[in-house]
Design a protein around this motif. Structure first.
Motif, short mmCIF file in Angstrom:
data_model
loop_
_atom_site.label_atom_id
_atom_site.label_comp_id
_atom_site.label_asym_id
_atom_site.label_seq_id
_atom_site.Cartn_x
_atom_site.Cartn_y
_atom_site.Cartn_z
N LEU A 165 -14.90 -46.53 -45.62
CA LEU A 165 -14.32 -47.52 -46.53
C LEU A 165 -14.87 -47.38 -47.94
CD1 LEU A 165 -14.21 -50.61 -44.17
CD2 LEU A 165 -12.25 -49.35 -45.08
N ARG A 166 -16.16 -47.13 -48.07
CA ARG A 166 -16.75 -46.96 -49.40
C ARG A 166 -16.19 -45.70 -50.07
NH1 ARG A 166 -21.88 -48.31 -51.57
NH2 ARG A 166 -21.79 -50.12 -50.22
N GLU B 223 -12.60 -46.40 -51.15
CA GLU B 223 -12.63 -47.28 -52.32
C GLU B 223 -12.95 -46.45 -53.58
OE1 GLU B 223 -16.17 -50.08 -53.57
OE2 GLU B 223 -14.95 -51.05 -52.03
N GLY B 224 -13.92 -45.57 -53.47
CA GLY B 224 -14.27 -44.71 -54.60
C GLY B 224 -13.15 -43.75 -54.97
N ARG C 119 -9.94 -44.20 -54.54
CA ARG C 119 -8.90 -45.00 -55.20
C ARG C 119 -9.31 -45.27 -56.66
NH1 ARG C 119 -8.45 -48.29 -51.17
NH2 ARG C 119 -6.59 -47.53 -50.18
N ARG C 120 -10.55 -45.69 -56.84
CA ARG C 120 -11.08 -45.98 -58.18
C ARG C 120 -11.04 -44.75 -59.08
NH1 ARG C 120 -16.58 -46.28 -57.04
NH2 ARG C 120 -16.49 -44.05 -57.44
N LEU D 206 -3.18 -43.44 -51.06
CA LEU D 206 -3.95 -44.40 -51.85
C LEU D 206 -3.08 -45.02 -52.94
CD1 LEU D 206 -7.32 -42.48 -52.21
CD2 LEU D 206 -6.73 -44.30 -50.58
#
Length: 166
Positions: A99-100, A103-104, A106-107, A149
């Motif tokens: 998940l981390r 998230e990264g 996507r960012r 994403l």
């Protein structure tokens, strides 16, 4: 307490030892490793789960790849390997690393993520089986999974997965 942070150069040997512990001998003969040869991982998305004593409880790495799609070459992020020390498995640490990393990704502007894995496990993160995306042999097509994403990121994307330019 376990902390998830970016892998550093000093972690390399410990991560490799963890991967050796968690995966069968010959792991580097898998098709996904051929896509990593000579290509630097996406450093910001290579994470470790570090124990208070500094030892590693888990790790995840991510690599850029290209898909030779009829509409042109498409970038994707190849997720994996992800490993959790056997004494920490079943605690959700692998999911936290995934998940981390997602998230990264996507960012950082990635549109699509690719992996070779078990759909029943990765479905909970939104992965689905990809039709028409071909990993180097011998890869079971049922294990080629993808996650968009960005809306529609996998629409019309088919073809061979190749190494990113090194």
């Amino acid at each position: 307490m376990t902390v998830i942070e970016q892998e550093t150069a000093a972690d390399h040997d410990a991560v490799e030892a963890l991967l050796d512990l968690c995966f069968a001998p010959g792991r580097e003969a898998l098709s996904s490793y051929r896509l990593r040869d000579g290509v630097a991982p996406v450093a910001a998305l290579c994470l470790v789960a570090r124990e208070e004593d500094g030892s590693l409880a888990g790790a995840i790495r991510n690599w850029p790849v290209r898909i030779l799609s009829p509409g042109g070459k498409k970038w994707a992020l190849l997720l994996g390997p992800v490993a959790v020390h056997p004494t920490r498995q079943g605690e959700g640490l692998g999911a936290a690393l995934i998940l981390r990393a997602l998230e990264g990704a996507r960012r950082d502007g990635w549109s699509r993520v690719l992996l070779v894995g078990d759909l029943p496990y990765y479905r909970r993160f939104g992965f689905r089986r990809l039709e028409g995306v071909e990993m180097p042999p011998p890869t079971n097509p049922d294990r080629i999974l993808g996650l968009a994403l960005r809306e529609g990121a996998w629409d019309g994307v088919t073809g061979r997965v190749v190494r990113a330019p090194g």
